[in-house]
Design a protein around this motif. Structure first.
Motif, PDB file in Angstrom:
ATOM      1  N   GLN A  18       0.829  -1.220   0.000  1.00 33.82           N
ATOM      2  CA  GLN A  18       0.000   0.000   0.000  1.00 33.82           C
ATOM      3  C   GLN A  18       0.856   1.260   0.000  1.00 33.82           C
ATOM      4  OE1 GLN A  18      -2.900  -0.725  -0.917  1.00 33.82           O
ATOM      5  NE2 GLN A  18      -4.304  -0.903   0.788  1.00 33.82           N
ATOM      6  N   VAL A  19       1.924   1.224  -0.763  1.00 35.58           N
ATOM      7  CA  VAL A  19       2.774   2.406  -0.914  1.00 35.58           C
ATOM      8  C   VAL A  19       2.464   3.056  -2.260  1.00 35.58           C
ATOM      9  CG1 VAL A  19       5.156   3.212  -1.228  1.00 35.58           C
ATOM     10  CG2 VAL A  19       4.620   1.571   0.585  1.00 35.58           C
ATOM     11  N   LEU A  20       2.187   4.350  -2.201  1.00 32.57           N
ATOM     12  CA  LEU A  20       1.948   5.123  -3.429  1.00 32.57           C
ATOM     13  C   LEU A  20       3.240   5.855  -3.768  1.00 32.57           C
ATOM     14  CD1 LEU A  20       0.047   6.331  -5.570  1.00 32.57           C
ATOM     15  CD2 LEU A  20      -0.652   8.025  -3.851  1.00 32.57           C
ATOM     16  N   ASN A  27       8.420  13.775  -4.114  1.00 32.69           N
ATOM     17  CA  ASN A  27       9.406  13.532  -3.066  1.00 32.69           C
ATOM     18  C   ASN A  27      10.740  12.918  -3.509  1.00 32.69           C
ATOM     19  OD1 ASN A  27       8.467  10.935  -3.426  1.00 32.69           O
ATOM     20  ND2 ASN A  27       7.210  10.946  -1.584  1.00 32.69           N
ATOM     21  N   SER A  60      11.220  14.359   3.016  1.00 30.72           N
ATOM     22  CA  SER A  60      10.195  14.612   1.993  1.00 30.72           C
ATOM     23  C   SER A  60       9.298  15.808   2.276  1.00 30.72           C
ATOM     24  CB  SER A  60       9.308  13.386   1.807  1.00 30.72           C
ATOM     25  OG  SER A  60      10.085  12.246   1.739  1.00 30.72           O
ATOM     26  N   TYR A  99       6.873   4.411   8.231  1.00 27.14           N
ATOM     27  CA  TYR A  99       5.928   3.613   7.443  1.00 27.14           C
ATOM     28  C   TYR A  99       6.643   2.896   6.310  1.00 27.14           C
ATOM     29  CZ  TYR A  99       2.074   2.070   4.699  1.00 27.14           C
ATOM     30  OH  TYR A  99       1.214   1.261   4.022  1.00 27.14           O
ATOM     31  N   THR A 100       7.467   3.614   5.592  1.00 25.57           N
ATOM     32  CA  THR A 100       8.050   3.044   4.370  1.00 25.57           C
ATOM     33  C   THR A 100       9.203   2.076   4.666  1.00 25.57           C
ATOM     34  OG1 THR A 100       8.871   5.308   4.137  1.00 25.57           O
ATOM     35  CG2 THR A 100       7.376   4.551   2.479  1.00 25.57           C
ATOM     36  N   ASP A 124       3.407  17.824   5.866  1.00 27.89           N
ATOM     37  CA  ASP A 124       4.187  16.669   5.390  1.00 27.89           C
ATOM     38  C   ASP A 124       3.639  16.242   4.031  1.00 27.89           C
ATOM     39  OD1 ASP A 124       6.215  14.795   5.442  1.00 27.89           O
ATOM     40  OD2 ASP A 124       5.340  13.551   7.011  1.00 27.89           O
ATOM     41  N   ASP A 125       4.394  15.374   3.357  1.00 31.95           N
ATOM     42  CA  ASP A 125       3.936  14.912   2.047  1.00 31.95           C
ATOM     43  C   ASP A 125       2.801  13.894   2.179  1.00 31.95           C
ATOM     44  OD1 ASP A 125       5.705  12.979   3.096  1.00 31.95           O
ATOM     45  OD2 ASP A 125       6.540  12.444   1.152  1.00 31.95           O
ATOM     46  N   PHE A 126       2.944  12.929   3.120  1.00 34.67           N
ATOM     47  CA  PHE A 126       1.956  11.851   3.263  1.00 34.67           C
ATOM     48  C   PHE A 126       1.472  11.742   4.691  1.00 34.67           C
ATOM     49  CE2 PHE A 126       3.538  10.117  -0.709  1.00 34.67           C
ATOM     50  CZ  PHE A 126       2.451   9.405  -1.201  1.00 34.67           C
ATOM     51  N   LEU A 127       0.235  11.288   4.840  1.00 34.85           N
ATOM     52  CA  LEU A 127      -0.283  10.864   6.145  1.00 34.85           C
ATOM     53  C   LEU A 127      -0.827   9.450   5.964  1.00 34.85           C
ATOM     54  CD1 LEU A 127      -1.125  11.491   9.093  1.00 34.85           C
ATOM     55  CD2 LEU A 127      -3.238  12.455   8.182  1.00 34.85           C
ATOM     56  N   ALA A 128      -0.278   8.505   6.737  1.00 31.67           N
ATOM     57  CA  ALA A 128      -0.722   7.104   6.630  1.00 31.67           C
ATOM     58  C   ALA A 128      -1.214   6.655   8.003  1.00 31.67           C
ATOM     59  CB  ALA A 128       0.418   6.238   6.102  1.00 31.67           C
ATOM     60  N   ASN A 129      -0.328   6.096   8.816  1.00 38.03           N
ATOM     61  CA  ASN A 129      -0.726   5.706  10.178  1.00 38.03           C
ATOM     62  C   ASN A 129      -0.578   6.848  11.181  1.00 38.03           C
ATOM     63  OD1 ASN A 129      -1.444   3.044   9.532  1.00 38.03           O
ATOM     64  ND2 ASN A 129       0.713   2.442   9.525  1.00 38.03           N
ATOM     65  N   LYS A 131       2.213   8.195  12.374  1.00 37.00           N
ATOM     66  CA  LYS A 131       3.349   8.130  13.312  1.00 37.00           C
ATOM     67  C   LYS A 131       4.278   9.346  13.174  1.00 37.00           C
ATOM     68  CE  LYS A 131       2.120   4.069  14.737  1.00 37.00           C
ATOM     69  NZ  LYS A 131       1.302   3.989  15.929  1.00 37.00           N
ATOM     70  N   ALA A 132       4.532   9.772  11.948  1.00 37.00           N
ATOM     71  CA  ALA A 132       5.409  10.928  11.748  1.00 37.00           C
ATOM     72  C   ALA A 132       4.761  12.165  12.389  1.00 37.00           C
ATOM     73  CB  ALA A 132       5.664  11.147  10.255  1.00 37.00           C
ATOM     74  N   LYS A 156      -3.694   8.891   3.041  1.00 36.62           N
ATOM     75  CA  LYS A 156      -4.200   7.579   2.668  1.00 36.62           C
ATOM     76  C   LYS A 156      -5.358   7.275   3.619  1.00 36.62           C
ATOM     77  CE  LYS A 156      -0.165   5.468   2.573  1.00 36.62           C
ATOM     78  NZ  LYS A 156       0.794   4.365   2.326  1.00 36.62           N
TER      79      LYS A 156
HETATM   80  P1  5GP Z   1       2.819   7.715   8.778  1.00 38.50           P
HETATM   81  O1  5GP Z   1       3.845   8.106   9.790  1.00 38.50           O
HETATM   82  O2  5GP Z   1       1.620   8.606   8.753  1.00 38.50           O
HETATM   83  O3  5GP Z   1       2.444   6.254   8.861  1.00 38.50           O
HETATM   84  O4  5GP Z   1       3.525   7.844   7.367  1.00 38.50           O
HETATM   85  C1  5GP Z   1       3.904   9.103   6.893  1.00 38.50           C
HETATM   86  C2  5GP Z   1       5.325   9.122   6.445  1.00 38.50           C
HETATM   87  O5  5GP Z   1       5.667   7.919   5.757  1.00 38.50           O
HETATM   88  C3  5GP Z   1       5.519  10.265   5.488  1.00 38.50           C
HETATM   89  O6  5GP Z   1       6.519  11.122   6.030  1.00 38.50           O
HETATM   90  C4  5GP Z   1       5.962   9.636   4.170  1.00 38.50           C
HETATM   91  O7  5GP Z   1       7.257  10.057   3.869  1.00 38.50           O
HETATM   92  C5  5GP Z   1       5.923   8.137   4.399  1.00 38.50           C
HETATM   93  N1  5GP Z   1       4.829   7.464   3.645  1.00 38.50           N
HETATM   94  C6  5GP Z   1       3.720   6.871   4.166  1.00 38.50           C
HETATM   95  N2  5GP Z   1       2.980   6.293   3.206  1.00 38.50           N
HETATM   96  C7  5GP Z   1       3.616   6.535   2.046  1.00 38.50           C
HETATM   97  C8  5GP Z   1       3.332   6.193   0.676  1.00 38.50           C
HETATM   98  O8  5GP Z   1       2.340   5.537   0.329  1.00 38.50           O
HETATM   99  N3  5GP Z   1       4.206   6.636  -0.248  1.00 38.50           N
HETATM  100  C9  5GP Z   1       5.323   7.367   0.076  1.00 38.50           C
HETATM  101  N4  5GP Z   1       6.107   7.759  -0.924  1.00 38.50           N
HETATM  102  N5  5GP Z   1       5.626   7.694   1.359  1.00 38.50           N
HETATM  103  C10 5GP Z   1       4.782   7.294   2.327  1.00 38.50           C
END
Ligand code: 5GP
Length: 193
Positions: A18-20, A27, A60, A99-100, A124-129, A131-132, A156
């Motif tokens: 599930q990585v875009l 980035n 990023s 995440y990545t 930030d560029d992405f929000l997934a879980n 944690k960042a 996401k």
């Molecule tokens: P989180 O901490 O919200 O799980 O993930 C956010 C961080 O993980 C972002 O700083 C981003 O760099 C990276 N990230 C999370 N999901 C993706 C994704 O699908 N694609 C990319 N390129 N980076 C992601």
């Protein structure tokens, strides 16, 4: 934001886990004209929030934070991922699970760059879980600054970070929210404003 959604549909690639991948414009290679438009949109969304500083995380988030900062006329400060010695206690630190890359690291920020007088916009560029963002929020709490808002280029929506931050009461705005994605299809959630 339709401009960003169209670009994701054109140039984004869905990878296992599930990585875009958007490294041709957001980035890795950077489309500065697009980033400037994203920065202007963040300004439109948060212009009333009396932002004094933009906080992001390397690497990023830095580009979009800088382009947004030009519209707000405020400095950018970014949390570092590299290990720094905290001998004098002059750093804020917080743990973040990547995440990545799937591992935990510490983020650090020099105390002199964030204080009680600040109203901070987190970008930030992405929000997934989430944690960042949670790591950046921990830094803000340690600094005693106010969180004016949180902006991300791509949320996401099928991962829990966004929901948790909204439930916690933060003003969170995502320029594009991916509802579902597979290798051959990608759908967006309708924009909130
Ligand atoms: P989180 O901490 O919200 O799980 O993930 C956010 C961080 O993980 C972002 O700083 C981003 O760099 C990276 N990230 C999370 N999901 C993706 C994704 O699908 N694609 C990319 N390129 N980076 C992601």
């Amino acid at each position: 934001m339709k401009l960003l959604e169209d670009r994701i549909l054109r140039d984004g690639q869905v990878r296992p886990g599930q990585v875009l991948k958007v490294d041709s414009f957001l980035n890795h290679q950077l489309d500065v004209e697009l980033l400037d438009r994203l920065g202007a949109e963040f300004y439109r969304l948060f212009r009333e929030d009396r932002v004094t500083k933009i906080l992001t995380i390397e690497a990023s988030g830095i580009a979009v934070a800088c382009l947004a900062a030009r519209h707000f006329g405020v400095p950018v400060v970014f949390a570092k991922k590299a290990k720094s010695k905290n001998l004098d206690g002059d750093l804020y630190t917080a743990p973040v699970t990547s995440y990545t890359y799937g591992r935990e690291y510490q983020i650090t920020l020099a105390k002199k760059f964030l204080g009680q007088e600040d109203r901070v916009l987190l970008l930030d560029d992405f929000l997934a879980n989430g944690k960042a963002m949670q790591g950046l929020l921990s830094v803000c709490h340690q600094a005693g600054c106010a969180v004016a808002g949180i902006g991300v280029c791509i949320e996401k929506g099928f991962q829990p970070g966004g929901k948790e931050l909204r439930q916690a009461g933060y003003k969170l705005r995502s320029l594009a929210t991916v509802e579902e994605m597979t290798e051959d299809s990608l759908t967006f959630r309708p924009q909130e404003e």
